[in-house]
Structure formats: C-alpha cells, structure tokens
Design a protein around this motif. Structure first.
Motif: not given
Length: 292
Positions: A161-163, A171-177, A234-235, A243-253
């Motif tokens: 669901e998160a994927a 914009d994948f800036s949060t997932f950039r090193s 990792g996320a 440790r995270l909920a699926p909606y957190h991935i969208k928030e990080l994005l």
C-alpha cells in the motif's frame, strides 16, 4: 590509416561485494571499481587507442548487477576489420575469469548510441529475508545478497500500500541521499513499477523449514536519484515493521526534503541488484548481431 572506430554495447553482470562500485577509481585505492577491471581486460584486444567503458547505470560499493550495460569504442590497426560481437564477449570474459564479472552479450551499435542516455528504463530488485533473529542465521549462500531486517515478520500488504503511493511522477527529493554528488540534478522522477512479492529463488524451499521467507522489491524507472532505491526500501521496511504507517510514505514524498527522511532507515547495499537496462529495439539491432 587506421581502421575507423566501431562502437559496441555490452551487457555484463557482477558480484559487487569486493568492488568500490561499478565506476572507475584511482588505481592506488584499496578497492577498485568494476570499470577498472573491464578496461584492463579490454586492452588485451590491442586497440590503437585505449578503450573506455561508458557505463549506463552507476552502482555503489556492495551493490550487485544481474545485468548492467556500457558502450565502448574499439579501433583496430590498418586493414583490420571490426571484431565480431562474439569475439568481444569471449575475449573480455577470458581476461576477466579471475573476477566475479561476466560479459553476457555484445552488440554493434551506431556511433551516436550512448549506453546511459539511450536507455529507456532501469529495473532494480532488492532482496529481503524475514525470520532471522540474528544475522548469523542468514544462510551462508545468501550472505551479502540480502538484508535481514529486525523482527520475524513484515506486514507486506501495508508495504505494498505504501509502495503504491510512490508510483507515478513525483519530486523524490526526500528519497535522495543528503550527500548526493549532483544536487542540481532534477529530483522529478517517474516510477513505473513498485512491487513486493515472495522470492522464487531455486534454493528458497531449503530454508522454509527454518522459518525463513525471502522477498523481492522491484522498482522500474527511466532513471533514479542517488541511493533512491535503498531509501525507498528502508522506508517501506519501516512500514512493514510498524515503525511507519503507509500514509507516512506519501507525507515523506510531499515534504521534498532529504533531511526529513528518518534517521538510520536506509537499506544496506548488500540486498540491491540492478536487474536490467532496457533500450529501444531500433537502437540495438539484435538480428545476427548479438553474442551470448
């Protein structure tokens, strides 16, 4: 006058544990890149000018490739015809035999073909194993080839669901090193695939009695940001662990900030494989041209 240069596209694979990554490094470094060994082997073709490999897809230390690609130009001496693709494969593999690097196939391509910029997409696979309470329980044949996150179980439906929230153009800036070498590179990427499935490896059934389960996370895009796949994995694992909920991935994005990424969450390098690099058939004329 020397013969004109001939450009080849080669597909190759490697076990990445002993290399600093795929890209060339200075020869006085303790760990060399896969490219160093490819170019060293290529000089045995006795070209008029040194051969350089232009690699399509960069991989880091410890990352493996089921299939990466590169193009190279080979110029022979006066009156010598271009090497058949099969000779390129056989000769390079002969001189690479001491290394866990293998040329899979070769093709003659046009002079304006570029292994990196002509690629239509790249596909990565990340391998996980659950059921290990300690890293010593990872089977000996799987060491350096998978990650065993803490905990005996992952909530895979929640991870999928998160994927799904990562699919599409974002914009994948949060997932950039944070330490990205090219911060000016556009963070806008289009993720065409983000799937999680049980692994069907031929040895998997040997581990079932031990309670081990292998999983594959597969991602496809035209290109990726530096360490984007490992940070996404990792996320998603953090979601699977609760440790995270699926909606957190969208928030990080939506935060678009690499500093917003949770600390100590990025997946290690060992489980990551570059699965394939895809090209337009018109760019790579395979008929009568490939050598396996």
């Amino acid at each position: 006058m020397n013969s004109p240069k001939t450009r080849y596209l080669v597909f190759f694979q490697y076990f990445g544990t002993k290399y600093s990554g795929v890209m060339e490094t200075l020869t006085d470094q303790p760990m060399l890149g896969v490219q160093n060994y490819l170019e060293r082997a290529a000089q045995n073709l006795r070209p008029v000018t040194p051969i350089k490999f232009y690699v399509s897809s960069r991989t880091d230390t410890g990352v493996h490739a089921l299939c990466n690609s590169a193009h190279l130009d080979v110029q022979r001496g006066v009156g010598k015809p271009p090497f058949p693709a099969g000779v390129i494969v056989a000769a390079l593999n002969y001189h690479l035999k001491a290394e866990p690097i293998r040329i899979l196939s070769a093709y003659r391509v046009s002079d304006n073909f570029h292994a990196r910029f002509s690629a239509l997409s790249r596909t990565y696979i990340y391998r996980l194993v659950t059921g290990c309470s300690h890293h010593s329980q990872i089977p000996v044949f799987e060491r350096d080839l998978c990650w065993a996150p803490k905990g005996d179980h992952l909530n895979v439906p929640a991870m999928q669901e998160a994927a799904d929230s990562l699919l599409g153009t974002h914009d994948f800036s949060t997932f950039r090193s944070v330490s990205s070498e090219k911060p000016f590179k556009s963070p806008i990427k289009t993720l065409a695939q983000a799937d999680i499935r049980p692994s069907s490896g031929f040895m998997s059934h040997h581990y079932e009695y031990r309670g081990l389960q292998f999983w594959e996370l597969e991602f496809k895009s035209r290109s990726f940001l530096y360490r984007q796949v490992r940070r996404m994995v990792g996320a998603l694992v953090a979601v699977g662990q609760g440790r995270l909920a699926p909606y957190h991935i969208k928030e990080l994005l939506e935060m678009r900030d690499p500093l917003a990424y949770p600390l100590n969450t990025m997946a290690p390098a060992a489980g990551l494989f570059l699965k394939s690099v895809e090209y337009d058939d018109a760019d790579v004329d395979t008929e009568g041209n490939a050598a396996e």
